[in-house]
Design an enzyme around this catalytic site. Structure first.
Site, PDB file in Angstrom:
ATOM      1  CD  GLU A  14       4.981   0.567  28.000  1.00 55.28           C
ATOM      2  OE1 GLU A  14       4.414   1.611  27.625  1.00 55.28           O
ATOM      3  OE2 GLU A  14       6.020   0.571  28.685  1.00 55.28           O
ATOM      4  CG  ASP A  51      -5.920  -0.095  21.147  1.00 52.98           C
ATOM      5  OD1 ASP A  51      -4.778  -0.571  21.070  1.00 52.98           O
ATOM      6  OD2 ASP A  51      -6.223   0.867  21.868  1.00 52.98           O
ATOM      7  CE1 TYR A  91       3.854   0.727  21.803  1.00 48.70           C
ATOM      8  CE2 TYR A  91       3.696   0.650  19.418  1.00 48.70           C
ATOM      9  CZ  TYR A  91       3.306   0.197  20.661  1.00 48.70           C
ATOM     10  OH  TYR A  91       2.362  -0.787  20.756  1.00 48.70           O
TER      11      TYR A  91
END
Lengths: 262, 387
Positions: free
Chosen positions: A49, A60, A173
């Site tokens: 990824e 993030d 995911y």
């Protein structure tokens, strides 16, 4: 058959889960990053990824944000990221490659999905595009032959989960806890999410947050994950000059059924 | 979601999937509250008895007398921000949250959030770019006096957008207990709509005050635009008045021809940031630019999505005022009217002064969004003590 499907078939036959390694493209520079991509495969990663550095990565944590800032400071452009993927694809024809990035980079480059497909990427996850807003992006990906990946969270309502299941192609995911990427908190992995996704016919559930140690990998698999992705731990290890191959090997080893504690 | 959250092509809800339930809950609570007379009654009581509404409309005496100032600088807290934090604070109570988080640029919104945190009994955490912490130390101390924790954000450009990133991260991890009290009419749906509705009172009062004072509507309504909440609050009730020009004034910083400005609508192009599709200052690849303005509150590379729509539809015009023009207006207002306004508001006044010169017969309503106490130390450095 897509590279992801072939990988899940091959690993399923061995009763192994998939191990995905995340790296930020262009961190700390283009050549080092290309070597790191090879290193994680040598360490045993089944799929890669890759992040495209973005100035404002709201999903993030500090480790991956810092990696993106290093790449941007090194002058890495979106075109360089596609070239890194293309180079990796020539060296590793069968390893699935997924892109994780943000909506503005996709929007700013007409044909982002097409360029991704041409570089040899397999999937695209846009961190700040939920199912509510995915349609125009999903259409672009479908036309380009890129598989969309959407995020399913423990708190995602059933109606939205059904849309995630219908729209995701490569894998699903899974985010089992609230928050952002980061090594600080290891997993409590909710088994109901993979079970619900399987019931809805979603592609294989892969846990993506909070995987930094072999026990997290085992816990995720026990909760029903078909795979895991480790990001911040690997990026942090590389940034500190640690043994990335050894870290990946230890995490990959935990995906093998015979390594689970009984 | 019950509403589309779109203004033409702009707006939407671009957030990680994990935040969608929190935004759906917020939209639900907001829409229910809109239909609940008890909510309106409680909010209106706070606005009048606690915050000091209605705020006056002041006609200039020594500057051109066709300029009227809507005095949000006189609101409790010193800026228009108080209007909407009271609204969101009551909503957070309604949703059973115990903790407020907020981002702040100049510190005005942080102070406003600290006020509502103290008043309504929330634990309050304010994210503020480290550079803004340095240039707005008095506001930092004000927040701390009212019991808020101020977290300096060291990432990125260390200003407002980095504080927003950090607040979004906190909210992702803590939304079950925490309300993210976004400070402007930007971000993901429902914030742009909700904040506009809580700020609409500025224009509603001003419109009635104009009719009361001069028996007609102004020819132009002028407000500064950073994220755009005071402008959208002032504009909202005038949008249907076709003859009234709506003019947003952005930070032209050191000049629109360079890169050191915050003129998103004038120099940007559409993109997606912080939850919404809207005009952004960005490079060719979509990386967000660092911005510059003498005023921290206008130093932001995005803008509320409704302004993007008002620009594209042609209903509103957006112009720039430079740092120097804003400082000159700040000084002129102090010398001629005895009012110290915020640097942000001085941008709106700078354009109004230009307009008054060009069109001495037109009536100009200016949103004086905040008072200038927070900027006095910076003004002293820029203008000099003997000015």
């Amino acid at each position: 058959m897509s590279r992801y499907a072939a990988m899940f078939d091959r690993l399923g036959a061995k009763r192994e889960a998939a191990f995905g390694a995340f790296l930020m493209l262009g961190d700390p520079g283009i050549e080092t990053c290309a070597r790191l991509l090879d290193t994680v495969v040598e360490g045993g990663a089944d799929m890669i990824e890759v992040g495209f550095p973005f100035s404002d990565p709201v999903a993030d944590g500090p480790v991956i944000q810092a990696a993106g800032q290093r790449a941007l400071a090194a002058g890495v452009k979106v075109g360089d990221c596609f070239e890194l993927i293309a180079g990796f694809r020539r060296r590793h024809p069968n390893v699935p490659v997924g892109i994780l990035t943000y909506a503005n980079l996709v929007m700013a480059r007409g044909g982002f999905a097409r360029d991704a497909a041409e570089a040899g990427a397999d999937s695209l996850l846009i961190a700040d595009v939920p199912t509510l807003e995915i349609e125009p992006f999903a259409k672009q990906m479908e036309q380009a032959g890129i598989e969309p990946v959407l995020i399913a969270a423990a708190n995602t309502p059933n109606a939205a989960l059904a849309r995630v299941a219908a729209l995701s192609k490569a894998y699903t995911y899974c985010v089992s806890r609230a928050g952002i990427t980061g090594t600080h908190s290891g997993g409590t992995f909710d088994a109901t999410l993979p079970a619900k996704l399987r019931e809805l016919g979603a592609p294989p559930p892969v846990f993506g947050f909070g995987i930094s140690r072999p026990e997290h990998v085992r816990q995720a698999i026990e909760a029903g994950a078909a795979g895991v992705i480790s990001g911040s731990a690997i990026v942090d290890c590389a940034a500190r000059g640690g043994d990335v191959a050894a870290l990946v090997r230890s995490l990959k080893d935990a995906t093998r059924n015979d390594s689970s504690p009984q | 979601m019950r509403l589309s959250g779109r203004f033409g092509r702009f707006g939407g809800c671009y957030v990680p999937e994990i935040l969608v339930p929190a935004l759906e809950q917020l939209e639900g609570a907001f829409l229910d509250a809109q239909d609940d007379p008890a909510f309106a009654a409680e909010l209106n009581a706070l606005l009048s008895d606690y915050a000091g509404r209605p705020t006056p409309l002041t006609r200039c005496r020594n500057l051109p007398p066709n300029i009227y100032l809507k005095r949000e600088d006189l609101l409790h807290g010193g800026a228009h921000k108080t209007n909407q934090v009271l609204g969101q604070g009551l909503l957070a109570k309604r949703m059973g949250k115990t903790r407020l988080i907020a981002e702040t640029g100049a510190g005005q919104h942080g102070v406003a959030t600290a006020i509502v945190g103290a008043l309504l009994g929330f634990e309050t955490v304010i994210y503020m770019g480290a550079e803004d912490v340095e240039r707005q130390q008095l506001n930092v101390f004000r927040m701390q006096l009212m019991g808020a924790t101020v977290v300096p954000v060291e990432s990125g450009g260390r200003t407002l957008k980095d504080a927003i990133n950090e607040a979004l991260r906190d909210w992702s991890a803590n939304f079950e207990t925490t309300h993210y009290l976004l400070g402007t009419a930007a971000g993901p749906h429902p914030f742009p709509t909700m904040v506009r509705e809580f700020q609409r009172i500025i224009g509603r009062e001003a419109r009635a005050q104009m009719l009361d004072k001069i028996g007609r509507l102004p020819d132009a309504v002028v407000a500064c635009v950073g994220g755009g909440s005071n402008a959208i609050g002032l504009f909202a009730d005038f949008i249907d008045d076709g003859g009234v020009r709506l003019i947003g004034v952005e930070a032209a910083g050191k000049g629109l021809d360079g890169v050191e400005h915050g003129a998103t609508l004038i120099r940007g192009r559409p993109g997606i940031l912080h939850g919404a599709e809207t005009y952004l200052l960005q490079d060719r690849e979509g990386q967000i630019d660092d911005t510059w303005s003498v005023s921290a509150g206008l130093d932001y590379p995005g803008v509320g999505p409704e302004h993007s729509h008002l620009k594209d539809s042609g209903r509103a015009e957006y112009v720039g005022a430079t740092d120097d023009e804003a400082l000159a207006a700040f000084k002129a207002l102090a010398e001629n009217e005895g009012i110290l306004c915020a640097f942000e508001s001085a941008h709106a006044l700078a354009h109004a002064l230009r307009l008054a010169e060009e069109e001495p017969d037109s009536v100009i309503l200016v949103g004086l969004s905040g008072r200038g106490d927070k900027d006095v130390a910076q003004a002293q450095q820029l203008i000099g003590p003997s000015a």
